[in-house]
Design a protein around this motif. Structure first.
Motif, mmCIF file in Angstrom:
data_model
loop_
_atom_site.group_PDB
_atom_site.id
_atom_site.type_symbol
_atom_site.label_atom_id
_atom_site.label_comp_id
_atom_site.label_asym_id
_atom_site.label_seq_id
_atom_site.Cartn_x
_atom_site.Cartn_y
_atom_site.Cartn_z
ATOM 1 N N ALA B 126 -28.564 51.641 39.773
ATOM 2 C CA ALA B 126 -28.984 52.073 41.156
ATOM 3 C C ALA B 126 -29.095 51.038 41.948
ATOM 4 C CB ALA B 126 -30.213 53.041 41.247
ATOM 5 N N LEU B 127 -29.566 49.713 41.572
ATOM 6 C CA LEU B 127 -29.845 48.645 42.387
ATOM 7 C C LEU B 127 -28.510 47.895 42.701
ATOM 8 C CD1 LEU B 127 -33.085 46.899 40.409
ATOM 9 C CD2 LEU B 127 -32.909 47.872 42.711
ATOM 10 N N GLY B 128 -27.697 47.695 41.664
ATOM 11 C CA GLY B 128 -26.331 47.384 41.708
ATOM 12 C C GLY B 128 -25.789 48.152 43.037
ATOM 13 N N THR B 129 -25.707 49.386 43.132
ATOM 14 C CA THR B 129 -24.928 50.438 43.975
ATOM 15 C C THR B 129 -25.402 49.806 45.275
ATOM 16 O OG1 THR B 129 -24.599 52.008 42.574
ATOM 17 C CG2 THR B 129 -24.546 52.774 45.002
ATOM 18 N N LEU B 130 -26.886 49.626 45.612
ATOM 19 C CA LEU B 130 -27.472 49.126 46.678
ATOM 20 C C LEU B 130 -27.063 47.844 47.221
ATOM 21 C CD1 LEU B 130 -31.220 50.615 46.079
ATOM 22 C CD2 LEU B 130 -29.457 51.345 48.137
ATOM 23 N N ASP B 131 -26.891 47.002 46.111
ATOM 24 C CA ASP B 131 -26.477 45.680 46.451
ATOM 25 C C ASP B 131 -25.137 45.613 46.831
ATOM 26 O OD1 ASP B 131 -27.492 42.852 45.997
ATOM 27 O OD2 ASP B 131 -26.229 42.859 44.429
ATOM 28 N N ARG B 132 -24.024 46.380 46.192
ATOM 29 C CA ARG B 132 -22.868 46.122 46.507
ATOM 30 C C ARG B 132 -22.593 46.760 47.943
ATOM 31 N NH1 ARG B 132 -22.371 47.360 41.363
ATOM 32 N NH2 ARG B 132 -22.240 49.674 41.625
ATOM 33 N N ALA B 133 -23.408 48.039 48.277
ATOM 34 C CA ALA B 133 -23.384 48.430 49.695
ATOM 35 C C ALA B 133 -24.041 47.321 50.772
ATOM 36 C CB ALA B 133 -24.160 49.702 49.981
ATOM 37 N N GLY B 134 -24.627 46.185 50.402
ATOM 38 C CA GLY B 134 -25.307 45.293 50.949
ATOM 39 C C GLY B 134 -26.492 45.947 51.839
ATOM 40 N N PHE B 135 -27.367 46.792 51.067
ATOM 41 C CA PHE B 135 -28.411 47.258 51.290
ATOM 42 C C PHE B 135 -29.754 46.855 50.682
ATOM 43 C CE2 PHE B 135 -31.622 50.744 51.553
ATOM 44 C CZ PHE B 135 -31.774 51.025 52.808
ATOM 45 N N THR B 136 -30.689 46.318 51.292
ATOM 46 C CA THR B 136 -31.994 45.775 50.676
ATOM 47 C C THR B 136 -32.976 46.612 51.121
ATOM 48 O OG1 THR B 136 -31.085 43.577 51.223
ATOM 49 C CG2 THR B 136 -33.455 43.866 50.465
ATOM 50 N N VAL B 137 -33.720 47.211 50.110
ATOM 51 C CA VAL B 137 -35.008 47.740 50.508
ATOM 52 C C VAL B 137 -36.127 47.041 50.665
ATOM 53 C CG1 VAL B 137 -36.765 49.540 49.366
ATOM 54 C CG2 VAL B 137 -34.328 49.794 48.901
ATOM 55 N N PRO B 138 -36.940 47.169 51.855
ATOM 56 C CA PRO B 138 -37.878 46.116 52.379
ATOM 57 C C PRO B 138 -38.926 46.192 51.118
ATOM 58 C CG PRO B 138 -37.219 47.704 54.003
ATOM 59 C CD PRO B 138 -36.525 48.232 52.943
ATOM 60 N N GLU B 139 -39.777 45.089 51.129
ATOM 61 C CA GLU B 139 -40.699 44.820 50.180
ATOM 62 C C GLU B 139 -41.671 46.000 50.252
ATOM 63 O OE1 GLU B 139 -40.932 42.730 47.165
ATOM 64 O OE2 GLU B 139 -38.796 42.921 47.740
ATOM 65 N N THR B 140 -42.314 46.281 51.563
ATOM 66 C CA THR B 140 -43.313 47.254 51.766
ATOM 67 C C THR B 140 -42.770 48.599 51.367
ATOM 68 O OG1 THR B 140 -42.799 47.624 54.082
ATOM 69 C CG2 THR B 140 -44.404 45.762 53.458
ATOM 70 N N THR B 141 -41.404 49.032 51.414
ATOM 71 C CA THR B 141 -41.208 50.237 51.214
ATOM 72 C C THR B 141 -40.931 50.310 49.655
ATOM 73 O OG1 THR B 141 -39.554 50.121 53.126
ATOM 74 C CG2 THR B 141 -39.204 51.896 51.621
ATOM 75 N N MET B 142 -40.478 49.143 48.887
ATOM 76 C CA MET B 142 -40.342 49.333 47.617
ATOM 77 C C MET B 142 -41.833 49.374 46.720
ATOM 78 S SD MET B 142 -38.024 49.332 45.008
ATOM 79 C CE MET B 142 -36.510 48.278 45.214
ATOM 80 N N ASP B 143 -42.821 48.827 47.505
ATOM 81 C CA ASP B 143 -44.146 48.771 46.911
ATOM 82 C C ASP B 143 -44.509 50.292 47.187
ATOM 83 O OD1 ASP B 143 -44.527 46.403 46.157
ATOM 84 O OD2 ASP B 143 -45.428 45.551 48.205
ATOM 85 N N ALA B 144 -44.409 51.066 48.254
ATOM 86 C CA ALA B 144 -44.587 52.283 48.448
ATOM 87 C C ALA B 144 -43.788 53.215 47.494
ATOM 88 C CB ALA B 144 -44.216 52.867 49.758
ATOM 89 N N TYR B 145 -42.601 52.901 46.940
ATOM 90 C CA TYR B 145 -42.036 53.769 46.185
ATOM 91 C C TYR B 145 -42.644 53.531 44.798
ATOM 92 C CZ TYR B 145 -37.754 53.977 49.256
ATOM 93 O OH TYR B 145 -36.678 54.170 50.222
ATOM 94 N N LEU B 146 -42.907 52.183 44.293
ATOM 95 C CA LEU B 146 -43.578 52.430 43.087
ATOM 96 C C LEU B 146 -44.948 53.087 42.818
ATOM 97 C CD1 LEU B 146 -42.521 48.434 42.529
ATOM 98 C CD2 LEU B 146 -41.639 50.215 41.218
ATOM 99 N N ALA B 147 -45.590 52.909 43.998
ATOM 100 C CA ALA B 147 -47.052 53.272 43.954
ATOM 101 C C ALA B 147 -46.738 54.991 43.950
ATOM 102 C CB ALA B 147 -47.819 52.896 45.079
ATOM 103 N N GLY B 148 -45.977 55.451 44.853
ATOM 104 C CA GLY B 148 -45.933 57.012 44.770
ATOM 105 C C GLY B 148 -45.144 57.548 43.791
#
Lengths: 204, 204
Positions: B126-148
């Motif tokens: 999943a991270l590879g797909t985002l990476d190849r699309a040039g899409f970065t999940v912002p850190e604060t959003t990633m923190d919210a994903y992990l916590a949620g």
């Protein structure tokens, strides 16, 4: 660059590139003769996007709608989300009963009528599948789903870039679609680790 | 009941039922003659499950593995989760770089080594797909994903029924797979509603 160089640069076979050209997912290159065309960095970037959408299970027709939304975006980010969602969601089945889905959405304190029917229908379809399998999500778990998802989505929306509309479009359209497999994969990892903690058997 | 009655009861065509029988997703009925067999409530329930898995996009081979896990469950719920996940996840690609996925899992405070490599690979893909699309999940959003996600999963695991092992098996195997479309559908609804709140344009 020529089509063969574009293929080498992106690791996408020439035949596949020609297919994307025919399907209008990839814009034509600049013609240099009747049989030759040249391609630039925009084609490389677009090809990477098409592959990422395919990797995420987005079909050709939905990919074309996502790309149209990127190329011709509405001004309001709220409309943009709607366009991205519409692009990748199946059409509403009029026979679908939306009652349970609307009741669930109301628990967030929102009016279900404020929401795109296509997305309410998505919830209704998912609830229908669970129902037909005889599976009930316990109330406390559903509460945790609603709270957890709200928290994640608030962080997503707060992080929409406001510096350029191009960046906002890219973020909203791709963030909606491409992040889904990441969330599901993280959930499975967390399920194994939390269950290992609870049942004293992590890592097996 | 006969196969035609089973078809009427479950709204699954006879030809599809015969296909599931050939694919060993559905156990044979009790033979009453060389050409006839009778089916009972267990067949109805199993057919509903097969349809629910298909509705959730689980293929025939993965459905067979899920059903095998249901029919012959391991004693420990932690192993059960692993079996359900293994059944519906693609095999690990040895060439996949797991570094970024492991780093992400570490942010939960867990050892990535404690986790099934197949699930870490899911995060890596999943991270590879985002990476190849040039899409970065912002850190604060990633923190919210992990916590949620952690919050949701803790509620899921706490709700595993302990009254009967049959109920536990059903809950874990189906909850893992069938709930995924519900979570994604709820996320899309929340995205539209939160974005409407933030950008003052709910409901359009």
């Amino acid at each position: 660059m020529r089509i063969s160089e574009l293929a080498a640069e992106t690791d996408v076979p020439v035949a596949t590139i020609k297919y994307y050209l025919r399907e209008k997912l990839l814009p034509e290159g600049e013609r240099t003769s009747a049989t030759q065309a040249v391609y630039g960095p925009a084609h490389v970037e677009r090809l990477r996007l098409i592959r990422a959408l395919a990797d995420s299970g987005v079909g050709i027709a939905a990919s074309r709608r996502v790309i149209t939304a990127l190329d011709d975006p509405p001004a309001n980010p709220s409309h943009l989300l709607g366009m991205a969602h519409t692009a990748v969601s199946p059409p509403v089945d009029a026979a679908l009963d939306l009652t349970a889905a609307a009741a669930l959405i109301s628990r967030w304190g929102w009016q279900p009528e404020s929401c795109d029917p296509q997305q309410v229908a998505g919830v209704a379809r998912a609830l229908g599948t669970l129902d037909r399998a005889g599976f009930t999500v316990p109330e406390t778990t559903m509460d945790a789903y609603l709270a957890g998802i709200r928290r994640m989505v608030e962080a997503e929306i707060d992080a929409i870039p406001t510096t350029s509309s191009d960046a906002a479009v890219r973020y909203v359209v791709l963030g909606t679609v491409l992040v889904e497999p990441l969330l599901l994969a993280l959930r499975r990892v967390a399920e194994e680790l939390v269950s290992g903690e609870r049942f004293g058997d992590a890592g097996s």
